[in-house]
Design a protein around this motif. Sequence first.
Motif, short mmCIF file in Angstrom:
data_model
loop_
_atom_site.label_atom_id
_atom_site.label_comp_id
_atom_site.label_asym_id
_atom_site.label_seq_id
_atom_site.Cartn_x
_atom_site.Cartn_y
_atom_site.Cartn_z
N TYR A 51 0.77 -1.17 -0.10
CA TYR A 51 0.02 -0.17 0.16
C TYR A 51 0.95 1.23 -0.07
CZ TYR A 51 -3.21 3.71 1.79
OH TYR A 51 -3.84 4.64 2.22
N HIS A 52 0.58 2.11 -1.00
CA HIS A 52 1.40 3.40 -1.21
C HIS A 52 0.59 4.31 -0.48
CE1 HIS A 52 4.46 1.76 -4.16
NE2 HIS A 52 3.63 0.86 -4.10
N LYS A 53 1.22 5.30 0.44
CA LYS A 53 0.71 6.55 0.89
C LYS A 53 1.67 7.71 0.91
CE LYS A 53 -2.57 8.01 4.09
NZ LYS A 53 -2.18 9.35 4.62
N ASP A 54 1.39 8.58 0.28
CA ASP A 54 2.30 9.72 0.09
C ASP A 54 3.76 9.15 -0.39
OD1 ASP A 54 0.19 11.32 0.93
OD2 ASP A 54 0.71 11.24 3.08
N ASP A 55 4.57 9.36 0.26
CA ASP A 55 5.91 8.84 -0.18
C ASP A 55 6.19 7.64 0.54
OD1 ASP A 55 6.63 10.84 -1.91
OD2 ASP A 55 7.70 11.79 -0.61
N ASP A 56 5.38 7.02 1.35
CA ASP A 56 5.66 5.78 2.28
C ASP A 56 4.84 4.61 1.59
OD1 ASP A 56 6.70 4.74 4.29
OD2 ASP A 56 5.66 5.60 5.86
N ILE A 57 5.34 3.46 2.16
CA ILE A 57 5.15 2.18 1.53
C ILE A 57 4.85 1.15 2.61
CG2 ILE A 57 7.43 1.41 1.08
CD1 ILE A 57 6.11 -0.29 -1.24
N PHE A 58 3.71 0.29 2.69
CA PHE A 58 3.38 -0.69 3.72
C PHE A 58 3.01 -2.06 3.15
CE2 PHE A 58 2.06 3.67 4.92
CZ PHE A 58 2.68 3.74 5.96
N TYR A 59 3.25 -2.91 3.93
CA TYR A 59 2.82 -4.12 3.65
C TYR A 59 1.43 -4.29 3.74
CZ TYR A 59 7.21 -6.63 4.07
OH TYR A 59 8.89 -6.72 3.85
N ALA A 60 0.35 -4.70 3.12
CA ALA A 60 -0.97 -4.62 3.25
C ALA A 60 -1.69 -5.90 2.85
CB ALA A 60 -1.66 -3.50 2.59
N MET A 61 -2.91 -6.23 3.25
CA MET A 61 -3.80 -7.10 2.85
C MET A 61 -5.08 -6.48 2.35
SD MET A 61 -3.56 -10.58 4.88
CE MET A 61 -2.01 -11.55 4.80
N PHE A 62 -5.86 -6.91 1.17
CA PHE A 62 -6.98 -5.99 0.91
C PHE A 62 -8.12 -7.37 0.92
CE2 PHE A 62 -3.71 -3.44 -0.88
CZ PHE A 62 -4.25 -2.14 -0.73
N ASP A 63 -9.39 -6.88 1.61
CA ASP A 63 -10.32 -8.00 1.66
C ASP A 63 -11.03 -7.76 0.23
OD1 ASP A 63 -12.83 -8.93 1.88
OD2 ASP A 63 -12.58 -8.93 4.08
N GLU A 64 -11.32 -8.82 -0.39
CA GLU A 64 -11.49 -8.77 -1.77
C GLU A 64 -12.91 -8.25 -2.00
OE1 GLU A 64 -10.99 -12.74 -3.70
OE2 GLU A 64 -8.87 -12.13 -3.41
N LYS A 65 -13.74 -8.66 -0.74
CA LYS A 65 -15.31 -8.43 -0.75
C LYS A 65 -15.49 -7.10 -0.35
CE LYS A 65 -17.30 -12.92 0.08
NZ LYS A 65 -17.27 -13.79 1.15
N THR A 66 -14.96 -6.60 0.65
CA THR A 66 -15.30 -5.17 1.20
C THR A 66 -14.45 -4.16 0.78
OG1 THR A 66 -13.67 -5.56 2.98
CG2 THR A 66 -16.30 -6.30 3.29
N LYS A 67 -13.23 -4.59 0.00
CA LYS A 67 -12.25 -3.71 -0.67
C LYS A 67 -11.67 -3.12 0.56
CE LYS A 67 -13.08 -4.55 -4.89
NZ LYS A 67 -12.64 -6.03 -5.14
N LYS A 68 -11.64 -3.52 1.97
CA LYS A 68 -11.02 -2.87 2.97
C LYS A 68 -9.70 -3.03 3.17
CE LYS A 68 -11.71 -2.05 7.72
NZ LYS A 68 -12.13 -2.78 9.26
N LYS A 69 -8.66 -2.31 3.30
CA LYS A 69 -7.33 -2.53 3.46
C LYS A 69 -6.90 -2.77 4.83
CE LYS A 69 -4.89 1.58 3.88
NZ LYS A 69 -6.32 2.33 3.92
N TYR A 70 -6.03 -3.77 4.99
CA TYR A 70 -5.41 -3.92 6.56
C TYR A 70 -3.88 -3.96 6.21
CZ TYR A 70 -9.93 -6.07 7.40
OH TYR A 70 -11.26 -6.26 7.70
N ILE A 71 -3.38 -2.81 7.03
CA ILE A 71 -1.55 -2.63 7.22
C ILE A 71 -1.18 -3.63 8.01
CG2 ILE A 71 0.16 -1.04 7.75
CD1 ILE A 71 -1.43 0.02 5.58
N ILE A 72 -0.18 -4.39 7.37
CA ILE A 72 0.45 -5.59 8.14
C ILE A 72 1.60 -5.28 8.60
CG2 ILE A 72 1.18 -8.11 7.70
CD1 ILE A 72 -1.83 -7.86 7.35
N ASP A 73 2.03 -5.38 9.92
CA ASP A 73 3.49 -5.37 10.30
C ASP A 73 4.17 -6.50 10.48
OD1 ASP A 73 3.23 -2.52 10.82
OD2 ASP A 73 2.31 -2.73 12.55
#
Length: 358
Positions: A51-73
């Motif tokens: 997941y890219h936000k501004d200049d930053d980047i994170f591991y993420a998972m996206f719920d296929e149904k709800t399209k909700k994103k989860y940042i993963i540490d």
Amino acid sequence: MKDFSKLCINNTLEEKIRQIKELFKENYKEEFEIFISSFKHYRTRAELSFYHKDDDIFYAMFDEKTKKKYIIDTLDFCDEKICNLMPLLLDYIKKNFALKEKLFGVEFLASKKELSVTLLYHKDINLIEKELSDLSKNLQLNLIARSKKKKLIFQKEILTQNLNIFDKEFIYEFNNDCFIQPNTLINEKMIEWVLTILKQETTKDLLELYCGYGNFTIALASCFKKVLATELSKKNIQFALKNCELNQISNIDFIRLSSEELSQAFKKEREFNRLKHINLDDFNFSHVLVDPPRSGLNKEVINLIKNYNNIIYISCNPLSLKENLDFLLKTHQIKKFALFDQFVHTKHLECGILLKKI
Ligand SMILES: C[S@@+](CC[C@H](N)C(=O)[O-])C[C@H]1O[C@@H](n2cnc3c(N)ncnc32)[C@H](O)[C@@H]1O
């Protein structure tokens, strides 16, 4: 077909066992054998998005149904080598614009001793070859980079696995393109469960469908005179042949054939070049082993395997297994039923069944 996970109220093993007993109560009334996994660090494969936000980047998972994103540490159910690498890799990528830009996914794959990482890009990876090479060197990483129709490998992409099956060690090679049982401890238990059955049986030849890179085949081959093992994926079969060599096994014919093609070959409906060195009538199959994908077996395959006295069915989807049993139990009965908690803390459960002709 419904989804087995939807039947479960929660993810506990007790709940999964309760559902399985309910689902198969008309088919099997004896004891179930249950194999439990460690809770942490059991999973050898993980796929994440970025997941890219501004200049930053994170591991993420996206719920296929709800399209909700989860940042993963961190993913503490993953192999420790994956857990240890995740923050180091992300930190390195955060500081390097070329590596960060248009990076959309990562795949981690671990064997007992080794690890590989695949980075997925929406841009030409040849343009960042130097940065990728430095990343691989600096983190001492087996690194694969992929973009449309392109693949670059830094260090190596083939991993070696050592499985301990009772008192023997088997060696396997595979890469990220292969099907891999995701829980190594449970995988060893599944192979041992099948071996324990075979040691109590009179065996002749084995017919195996959906053999992958030979995960079961290699460890079971010594129980049989000859083995015919088939599989759809070319890559898997290439590794299966290599794995035969590595373990010095000479009684297996690995053939790239889909289960549908194999059924046609047995019915002599179609001739296959890939089978021209083999006479199917020369085999005397005492046992059939199937380990199909989630969809289970189709009617053609059921019609083929029901001709044989002993069927060992490994299933990652209890509902397709149940559907297939509606047909198989017309000719066979369940003699053993094992549950393998391959996917701890999820609603999925792996089943192993021994069926014998009535
Ligand atoms: C659940 S995996 C089992 C693999 C192997 N038994 C193992 O333990 O690693 C199912 C395998 O079936 C193969 N497969 C999928 N569809 C198939 C088909 N129609 N015919 C033959 N093989 C197929 C996949 O490539 C995969 O390797």
